[in-house]
Design an enzyme around this catalytic site. Structure first.
Site, PDB file in Angstrom:
ATOM      1  CB  SER A 213      -8.559   0.539   5.649  1.00 14.79           C
ATOM      2  OG  SER A 213      -9.098   2.382   5.956  1.00 14.79           O
TER       3      SER A 213
ATOM      4  CE  LYS B 207      -3.943   1.771   2.824  1.00 20.29           C
ATOM      5  NZ  LYS B 207      -4.892   2.143   3.706  1.00 20.29           N
TER       6      LYS B 207
ATOM      7  CB  SER C  32      -7.722   3.785   2.800  1.00 16.85           C
ATOM      8  OG  SER C  32      -6.963   3.151   4.136  1.00 16.85           O
TER       9      SER C  32
END
Length: 441
Positions: free
Chosen positions: A172, A79, A148
């Site tokens: 997330s 990420k 996210s």
């Protein structure tokens, strides 16, 4: 069967045995990316030549006969909030375009030490909060992948990569895992170091993992759970042996506590029906348990802590370019700036007693069962969905995972969330494996 259909455990063994090379595996992943990512948009940064160079280096190392790590030659997606010295780390905001860290985050360093190939950086929402990035759901590009950790979940679901790293400050990891139909694992708070990652909240930030099987998240988890003096919430201790324990049968048939949570009326009718069927299917192995009234404050308490910490930790971004921050994030920071110290500390103080209740419950039950999300991935890309079914467990810092066992009314994935007491990560994975085998048999 393509190499991209296989999981990390099997692929690592095949590389170790010389059945395939790391280079062959990387080429297969890159072909899958070329075939699918135009519609999905999972990647923020991808350097094909660098990925191939890493794989070739792994092959050379193995040929030399020296010991190799448990993830030797396995591609992992990161990420884009974790610092990487070989790739930009832009945190999903134009304010960090071109940002080039000079050292790796602890997570990335540990992955390299385990022999992994850092395939690239995956899309995050703006500063890992709510404003969506470009990623679409692999099952239906008209729907959100969740957030996210949008790109990490989507890349694993689309078989572009077998493993990915994400983060969770509210929902997330668990939410995008549910929406994309993969396994998402949020270990106990402080299990995996956050050093070198974007900070939103010391109390709430967790590193999370994505894979297509429980064995695979256990494999990468074993490589990342380690004490890091730079992260004050990691503690010295024995390794949890996630994969070893997860692959064993439980000593007795697990018992589950089905907890609807105060958000049950926000679950879609198809979600309520699916969990009623699961409860009935498990029969005497599953009891419905009501949360005590003390838990009613948990959702608001997380919001208080989160917004106050956003106002603190992201203040520099606002100072550098307020006009380049989304309206929703500015509003959250405004709310956080108004939180009093007394209110903030009261919210912190209530974590311990609620966590103790979960620990007491888990003396009698192996895991809590609860929805991962309100339903399947919503249509539209203007939102990443509601994290409400993740909020309580993130607030408490207890381990949680999402299993892709159910479907919603449109036939899209619907995750079953399992939760355990703090520090019981390996037992949670073992219990989840039993449940998955029992449901799918």
């Amino acid at each position: 069967m393509e190499l991209t259909d296989l999981g990390a455990v099997q692929l690592a063994q095949m590389i170790k045995n010389g059945e395939i090379t790391a280079s062959e595996l990387i080429d297969a992943c890159l072909r899958q990316i070329d075939a699918t990512d135009q519609d999905i948009g999972a990647w923020a940064h991808l350097d094909r030549d660098f990925a191939r160079q890493q794989a070739a280096n792994r092959d050379t190392l193995r040929a030399s006969g020296v010991p190799v790590g448990p993830l030797h030659g396995i591609p992992v997606a990161i990420k884009d909030i974790f610092d990487t010295k070989d790739y930009p780390t832009e945190n999903g905001t134009p304010l960090d375009v071109g940002r080039a860290p000079i050292k790796d985050s602890t997570v990335v360093s540990l992955l390299k030490a385990a022999g992994a190939v850092i395939l690239g950086k995956t899309v995050t929402t703006e500063l890992a909060v709510f404003s969506p990035g470009k990623t679409r759901n692999p099952h239906d590009p008209a729907r959100t992948p969740g957030g996210s950790s949008s790109g990490s979940a989507a890349a694993v679901a689309a078989k572009m990569v077998p493993l990915a790293v994400g983060s969770q400050t509210n929902g997330s990891v668990i939410r995008p895992a549910s929406f994309c139909g993969v396994v998402g694992f949020k270990p106990s708070h402080g299990r995996i170091s956050r050093s070198g990652a974007l900070v939103l909240s010391r109390t709430l930030d967790h590193v999370g993992l994505f894979a297509r099987s429980l064995a695979d998240v256990a494999l990468i988890g074993d490589c990342l759970i380690a004490h890091d003096p730079v992260d004050p919430d990691t503690q010295p201790g024995a390794a949890p042996r996630l994969l070893e324990i997860a692959e064993h049968e439980p000593p007795a048939t697990p018992k589950f506590a089905f907890i609807k949570t105060p958000a049950w009326d926000r679950a879609a009718p198809s979600t309520q029906a699916a969990f009623a069927e699961l409860h009935e299917f498990l029969g005497p192995h599953c009891d419905e348990i009501a949360l005590p009234g003390e838990f009613d404050v948990a959702v608001n308490n997380l919001a208080t802590i989160m917004t106050a910490d956003l106002a603190r930790y992201l203040a520099g971004y606002r100072k550098r370019g307020e006009d380049q921050i989304s309206d929703i994030l500015r509003a959250m920071m405004d709310d956080g700036a108004a939180v009093s110290a007394v209110s903030y500390n009261n919210c912190l103080d209530q974590i311990g007693p609620l966590r103790a209740w979960v620990k007491s419950l888990c003396d009698d039950y192996d895991a809590i069962i609860t929805p991962a999300t309100r339903g399947e991935a919503p249509r539209g890309l203007e939102s990443t969905g509601d994290p409400i079914f993740c909020t309580i467990w993130t607030y408490l810092g207890v381990p949680a995972l999402s299993l892709p066992l159910l479907e919603g009314e449109a036939g899209l994935p619907l995750g079953v969330q399992l939760v355990a007491t703090n520090g019981d990560d390996a037992r949670l994975l073992r219990t989840a494996r039993w449940l998955a085998n029992h449901v799918m048999s």
